[in-house]
Scaffold this motif. Structure first.
Motif, short mmCIF file in Angstrom:
data_model
loop_
_atom_site.label_atom_id
_atom_site.label_comp_id
_atom_site.label_asym_id
_atom_site.label_seq_id
_atom_site.Cartn_x
_atom_site.Cartn_y
_atom_site.Cartn_z
N GLY A 136 0.76 -1.11 0.04
CA GLY A 136 0.02 -0.17 0.22
C GLY A 136 0.83 1.15 0.06
O GLY A 136 0.55 2.20 -0.56
N TYR A 137 2.01 1.18 0.83
CA TYR A 137 2.81 2.33 0.64
C TYR A 137 3.62 2.46 -0.64
O TYR A 137 3.70 3.52 -1.06
CB TYR A 137 4.14 2.20 1.85
N LEU A 138 3.90 1.41 -1.15
CA LEU A 138 4.47 1.77 -2.62
C LEU A 138 3.70 2.10 -3.52
O LEU A 138 3.89 2.65 -4.47
CB LEU A 138 5.41 0.17 -2.78
N LEU A 139 2.47 1.60 -3.44
CA LEU A 139 1.27 1.99 -4.19
C LEU A 139 1.02 3.51 -4.24
O LEU A 139 1.03 4.39 -4.94
CB LEU A 139 -0.16 1.58 -4.17
N LEU A 140 1.40 4.22 -2.82
CA LEU A 140 1.31 5.47 -2.55
C LEU A 140 2.37 6.38 -3.21
O LEU A 140 1.98 7.35 -3.83
CB LEU A 140 1.08 5.78 -1.05
N GLN A 141 3.45 5.78 -2.96
CA GLN A 141 4.58 6.29 -3.64
C GLN A 141 4.49 6.70 -5.14
O GLN A 141 4.81 7.49 -5.74
CB GLN A 141 5.95 5.66 -3.46
N ALA A 142 3.94 5.57 -5.60
CA ALA A 142 3.79 5.56 -7.26
C ALA A 142 2.75 6.46 -7.54
O ALA A 142 3.06 7.14 -8.78
CB ALA A 142 3.30 4.17 -7.74
N TRP A 143 1.68 6.62 -7.01
CA TRP A 143 0.51 7.71 -7.16
C TRP A 143 1.14 8.96 -7.11
O TRP A 143 0.76 9.76 -7.96
CB TRP A 143 -0.56 7.33 -6.45
N THR A 144 1.90 9.14 -5.87
CA THR A 144 2.56 10.43 -5.77
C THR A 144 3.50 10.93 -7.01
O THR A 144 3.29 12.21 -7.38
CB THR A 144 3.32 10.59 -4.32
N VAL A 145 4.06 9.88 -7.20
CA VAL A 145 5.03 10.24 -8.39
C VAL A 145 4.36 10.63 -9.70
O VAL A 145 4.63 11.74 -10.45
CB VAL A 145 6.31 9.10 -8.59
N LYS A 146 3.23 9.92 -10.01
CA LYS A 146 2.55 10.02 -11.21
C LYS A 146 1.79 11.20 -11.07
O LYS A 146 1.65 12.04 -12.11
CB LYS A 146 1.58 8.90 -11.34
N ARG A 147 1.17 11.81 -9.93
CA ARG A 147 0.57 13.10 -9.73
C ARG A 147 1.55 14.18 -10.12
O ARG A 147 1.14 15.21 -10.65
CB ARG A 147 -0.04 13.10 -8.42
N THR A 148 2.60 14.02 -9.34
CA THR A 148 3.87 15.14 -9.46
C THR A 148 4.20 15.03 -10.88
O THR A 148 4.26 16.32 -11.51
CB THR A 148 4.81 14.56 -8.60
N VAL A 149 4.48 14.06 -11.58
CA VAL A 149 4.61 14.45 -13.16
C VAL A 149 3.58 14.76 -13.89
O VAL A 149 3.85 15.81 -14.53
CB VAL A 149 5.13 12.74 -13.63
N SER A 150 2.47 14.55 -13.88
CA SER A 150 1.26 14.99 -14.54
C SER A 150 0.93 16.51 -14.09
O SER A 150 0.76 17.39 -15.07
CB SER A 150 -0.11 14.18 -14.17
N PHE A 151 1.31 17.17 -12.98
CA PHE A 151 0.94 18.17 -12.62
C PHE A 151 2.03 18.98 -13.21
O PHE A 151 1.85 20.28 -13.73
CB PHE A 151 1.11 18.35 -11.09
N ARG A 152 3.38 18.54 -13.30
CA ARG A 152 4.43 19.35 -14.03
C ARG A 152 4.33 19.69 -15.58
O ARG A 152 5.08 20.45 -15.98
CB ARG A 152 5.78 19.05 -13.64
N ARG A 153 3.72 18.76 -16.25
CA ARG A 153 3.44 18.74 -17.46
C ARG A 153 2.49 19.91 -18.12
O ARG A 153 1.68 20.39 -17.25
CB ARG A 153 2.58 17.63 -18.20
N LYS A 154 3.01 20.61 -19.15
CA LYS A 154 2.39 21.66 -19.75
C LYS A 154 1.13 21.09 -20.76
O LYS A 154 1.00 20.00 -20.85
CB LYS A 154 3.25 22.47 -20.49
N PRO A 155 0.06 21.95 -20.46
CA PRO A 155 -1.24 21.24 -21.21
C PRO A 155 -1.10 20.98 -22.51
O PRO A 155 -0.22 21.75 -23.42
CB PRO A 155 -1.90 22.91 -21.23
#
Length: 158
Positions: A136-155
């Motif tokens: 569950g913790y590793l899933l959270l880490q993967a979700w956090t990384v994905k959200r961070t990468v998605s947030f940093r992308r330009k439209p």
């Protein structure tokens, strides 16, 4: 903390509380899992891998449902713990602290089952529950990384 962040924190607390209520129901009160039947004596397994090996060895006789519930059910039941627990803390616990908290919580659950004779104290369950907390913790880490990468992308970027 921004108002939006506070709402998210409250949401995680509510989700975690709902998860704990469901977990306690299934661990202590579920008739379908025979949790309402109080046993005459104490049941326990203190030998690591004994029950895991038994379920794998007798999987055909026990049936797929019983094997899945015992092995994967213990892992899956604690994955939300490992996912949500770090989100509830300002200084997010690392993988080791989260895993040790899952282990401690699992030990508490197994002890309560033993004391009230609503199941058995099983070190294999503690191992599987703890593995679920870590996953569950590793899933959270993967979700956090994905959200961070998605947030940093330009439209328009993929």
């Amino acid at each position: 903390m921004a108002a939006d962040g506070k709402k998210h924190k409250i949401l995680w607390y509510v989700l975690f509380a709902a998860y704990l209520i469901l977990l306690f129901y299934f661990l202590f009160f579920s008739e379908s899992l025979h949790r309402t039947e109080v046993k005459d004596g104490y049941r326990y397994n203190l030998t690591l891998f004994r029950e895991i090996r038994r379920f794998l060895e007798y999987r055909k006789a026990l049936g797929a449902k019983a094997v899945f519930l015992n092995l994967m059910g213990n892992v899956l039941a604690f994955m939300p713990f490992g996912f949500c627990w770090p989100l509830l803390h300002k200084d997010r616990p690392n993988w080791f602290a989260t895993t040790m908290t899952a282990l401690s919580f699992s030990f508490l659950v197994e002890t309560v089952q033993l004391v009230f004779k609503l199941g058995s104290f099983d070190v294999d369950d503690i191992l599987l529950n703890t593995a679920g907390g870590l996953l569950g913790y590793l899933l959270l880490q993967a979700w956090t990384v994905k959200r961070t990468v998605s947030f940093r992308r330009k439209p328009g970027e993929k």
